[in-house]
Write a protein that holds these residues in place. Structure first.
Motif, PDB file in Angstrom:
ATOM      1  N   VAL A 141      28.839  41.735  35.892  1.00 51.16           N
ATOM      2  CA  VAL A 141      30.207  42.056  36.319  1.00 51.16           C
ATOM      3  C   VAL A 141      30.244  43.418  37.008  1.00 51.16           C
ATOM      4  O   VAL A 141      30.888  43.589  38.045  1.00 51.16           O
ATOM      5  CB  VAL A 141      31.160  42.023  35.114  1.00 51.16           C
ATOM      6  CG1 VAL A 141      32.541  42.526  35.515  1.00 51.16           C
ATOM      7  CG2 VAL A 141      31.259  40.605  34.558  1.00 51.16           C
TER       8      VAL A 141
ATOM      9  N   SER B  67      29.094  43.302  40.608  1.00 55.15           N
ATOM     10  CA  SER B  67      29.751  42.343  41.503  1.00 55.15           C
ATOM     11  C   SER B  67      30.911  43.002  42.242  1.00 55.15           C
ATOM     12  O   SER B  67      31.714  43.722  41.641  1.00 55.15           O
ATOM     13  CB  SER B  67      30.262  41.139  40.705  1.00 55.15           C
ATOM     14  OG  SER B  67      29.188  40.475  40.068  1.00 55.15           O
TER      15      SER B  67
ATOM     16  N   THR C 183      33.396  41.389  43.877  1.00 56.10           N
ATOM     17  CA  THR C 183      34.653  40.651  43.787  1.00 56.10           C
ATOM     18  C   THR C 183      34.697  39.851  42.497  1.00 56.10           C
ATOM     19  O   THR C 183      33.673  39.629  41.839  1.00 56.10           O
ATOM     20  CB  THR C 183      34.806  39.672  44.963  1.00 56.10           C
ATOM     21  OG1 THR C 183      33.785  38.656  44.860  1.00 56.10           O
ATOM     22  CG2 THR C 183      34.684  40.398  46.298  1.00 56.10           C
ATOM     23  N   ALA C 184      35.899  39.387  42.134  1.00 62.65           N
ATOM     24  CA  ALA C 184      36.055  38.565  40.943  1.00 62.65           C
ATOM     25  C   ALA C 184      35.295  37.254  41.084  1.00 62.65           C
ATOM     26  O   ALA C 184      34.679  36.773  40.124  1.00 62.65           O
ATOM     27  CB  ALA C 184      37.536  38.299  40.683  1.00 62.65           C
ATOM     28  N   ASP C 185      35.328  36.667  42.268  1.00 62.22           N
ATOM     29  CA  ASP C 185      34.598  35.431  42.510  1.00 62.22           C
ATOM     30  C   ASP C 185      33.102  35.641  42.316  1.00 62.22           C
ATOM     31  O   ASP C 185      32.422  34.836  41.673  1.00 62.22           O
ATOM     32  CB  ASP C 185      34.891  34.936  43.928  1.00 62.22           C
ATOM     33  CG  ASP C 185      34.227  33.604  44.230  1.00 62.22           C
ATOM     34  OD1 ASP C 185      34.860  32.569  43.982  1.00 62.22           O
ATOM     35  OD2 ASP C 185      33.075  33.606  44.723  1.00 62.22           O
TER      36      ASP C 185
ATOM     37  N   ALA D  59      31.683  37.911  40.530  1.00 59.86           N
ATOM     38  CA  ALA D  59      31.414  38.189  39.116  1.00 59.86           C
ATOM     39  C   ALA D  59      31.275  36.890  38.327  1.00 59.86           C
ATOM     40  O   ALA D  59      30.334  36.724  37.534  1.00 59.86           O
ATOM     41  CB  ALA D  59      32.518  39.052  38.529  1.00 59.86           C
ATOM     42  N   LEU D  60      32.192  35.949  38.549  1.00 55.73           N
ATOM     43  CA  LEU D  60      32.139  34.695  37.795  1.00 55.73           C
ATOM     44  C   LEU D  60      30.932  33.859  38.208  1.00 55.73           C
ATOM     45  O   LEU D  60      30.253  33.272  37.365  1.00 55.73           O
ATOM     46  CB  LEU D  60      33.428  33.907  37.998  1.00 55.73           C
ATOM     47  CG  LEU D  60      33.612  32.699  37.079  1.00 55.73           C
ATOM     48  CD1 LEU D  60      33.543  33.124  35.607  1.00 55.73           C
ATOM     49  CD2 LEU D  60      34.927  31.993  37.364  1.00 55.73           C
TER      50      LEU D  60
ATOM     51  N   ASP E 234      37.578  37.883  30.912  1.00 53.12           N
ATOM     52  CA  ASP E 234      38.072  38.893  31.854  1.00 53.12           C
ATOM     53  C   ASP E 234      37.805  38.472  33.298  1.00 53.12           C
ATOM     54  O   ASP E 234      38.653  38.637  34.176  1.00 53.12           O
ATOM     55  CB  ASP E 234      37.409  40.246  31.574  1.00 53.12           C
ATOM     56  CG  ASP E 234      37.904  40.890  30.287  1.00 53.12           C
ATOM     57  OD1 ASP E 234      38.951  40.447  29.773  1.00 53.12           O
ATOM     58  OD2 ASP E 234      37.237  41.816  29.794  1.00 53.12           O
ATOM     59  N   ALA E 235      36.601  37.939  33.528  1.00 49.87           N
ATOM     60  CA  ALA E 235      36.266  37.494  34.882  1.00 49.87           C
ATOM     61  C   ALA E 235      37.133  36.311  35.288  1.00 49.87           C
ATOM     62  O   ALA E 235      37.608  36.222  36.429  1.00 49.87           O
ATOM     63  CB  ALA E 235      34.784  37.130  34.957  1.00 49.87           C
TER      64      ALA E 235
ATOM     65  N   SER F 215      40.153  35.567  34.124  1.00 51.43           N
ATOM     66  CA  SER F 215      41.561  35.949  34.264  1.00 51.43           C
ATOM     67  C   SER F 215      41.838  36.607  35.600  1.00 51.43           C
ATOM     68  O   SER F 215      42.960  36.543  36.117  1.00 51.43           O
ATOM     69  CB  SER F 215      41.973  36.888  33.127  1.00 51.43           C
ATOM     70  OG  SER F 215      41.245  38.108  33.186  1.00 51.43           O
ATOM     71  N   ALA F 216      40.821  37.225  36.189  1.00 51.80           N
ATOM     72  CA  ALA F 216      41.012  37.830  37.513  1.00 51.80           C
ATOM     73  C   ALA F 216      41.192  36.758  38.581  1.00 51.80           C
ATOM     74  O   ALA F 216      41.861  36.980  39.589  1.00 51.80           O
ATOM     75  CB  ALA F 216      39.812  38.712  37.853  1.00 51.80           C
ATOM     76  N   LEU F 217      40.597  35.580  38.352  1.00 49.72           N
ATOM     77  CA  LEU F 217      40.728  34.479  39.311  1.00 49.72           C
ATOM     78  C   LEU F 217      41.890  33.551  38.967  1.00 49.72           C
ATOM     79  O   LEU F 217      42.432  32.875  39.846  1.00 49.72           O
ATOM     80  CB  LEU F 217      39.431  33.662  39.352  1.00 49.72           C
ATOM     81  CG  LEU F 217      38.221  34.332  40.014  1.00 49.72           C
ATOM     82  CD1 LEU F 217      37.004  33.424  39.909  1.00 49.72           C
ATOM     83  CD2 LEU F 217      38.502  34.657  41.472  1.00 49.72           C
TER      84      LEU F 217
END
Length: 217
Positions: free
Chosen positions: A100, A103, A105-107, A109-110, A159-160, A162-164
């Motif tokens: 995380v 990374s 961006t959130a995308d 990271a996931l 957390d990752a 929820s960002a998306l």
């Protein structure tokens, strides 16, 4: 048999600091390597026979030492199981956080977490099988430590996610993460023997595709 127990010879005049330091480092590396080999052997044996079906003598034999020599690295068989399951839980949490943090961006990271966990499941299939069957054999404090580390790892994923998916409630996101862990980790129970590189690559791609679809369903 353990080089770590041997006394280092006296250093020549003028070299009393560098020479022992170098040898200490070498002994430490050798000891760490032997300990890691014992944990690898324990994972394979426990996965095959169960924790209660493996003796200290068999664990030593699997790594080329006598049973009593195992006690140079672990206080007993419970300590081996603890080192195996607590250690892998610590590695998962640290690795997930690192993915995380690196990374942009959130995308990313996931997707990185999916790739990270798939890689873990394919490399540590034996450890997953041991966890699933023998977690309750851990000493109570170590079992609590494993469960705490795993809850923290789940929250890294939540957390990752929820960002998306900011409109989804946290309980639902936890269910998504846990479902994906089950999907990926279940592979450990069907892997038998060494797979060819092409087959492993296909399996890796399949798991990543399925996990991503499940997370974003």
């Amino acid at each position: 048999m353990d080089a770590a127990k041997e006394d280092a010879p006296a250093a020549p005049p003028g070299r009393d600091l560098p020479l022992p330091a170098a040898r200490t480092t070498g002994r430490s590396l050798a000891k760490a390597s032997r300990r890691a080999a014992m944990l690898d052997a324990a994972a394979a044996l426990f996965a095959e026979r169960g924790y209660n079906g493996v003796s200290i003598e068999e664990l030593g034999a699997a790594t080329g030492v006598s049973g009593p020599a195992v006690y140079r690295h672990f206080s007993g068989k419970p300590a081996v199981l603890s080192a195996l399951l607590v250690g892998v839980s610590e590695d998962l949490l640290a690795g997930g956080k690192a993915v995380v943090a690196e990374s942009a961006t959130a995308d990313a990271a996931l997707r990185g977490l999916v790739e990270f966990h798939v890689d873990f499941a394919l490399r540590q299939a034996n450890v997953i099988r041991v966890h699933d069957r023998d977690l309750n054999s851990l000493p109570e404090d170590d079992e609590r430590a494993v469960r705490s580390l795993q809850r923290q790892y789940v929250e890294v994923w939540v957390d990752a996610l929820s960002a998306l998916h900011p409109d989804c409630g946290l309980p639902l996101l936890r269910h998504r993460a846990q479902a994906v862990f089950g999907l990926i980790n279940s592979t450990s129970h069907t892997l038998h023997g060494k797979m060819k590189a092409r087959e492993m690559a296909r399996l890796r791609s399949l798991l990543e595709t399925m996990a991503w679809a499940a997370l974003n369903a």
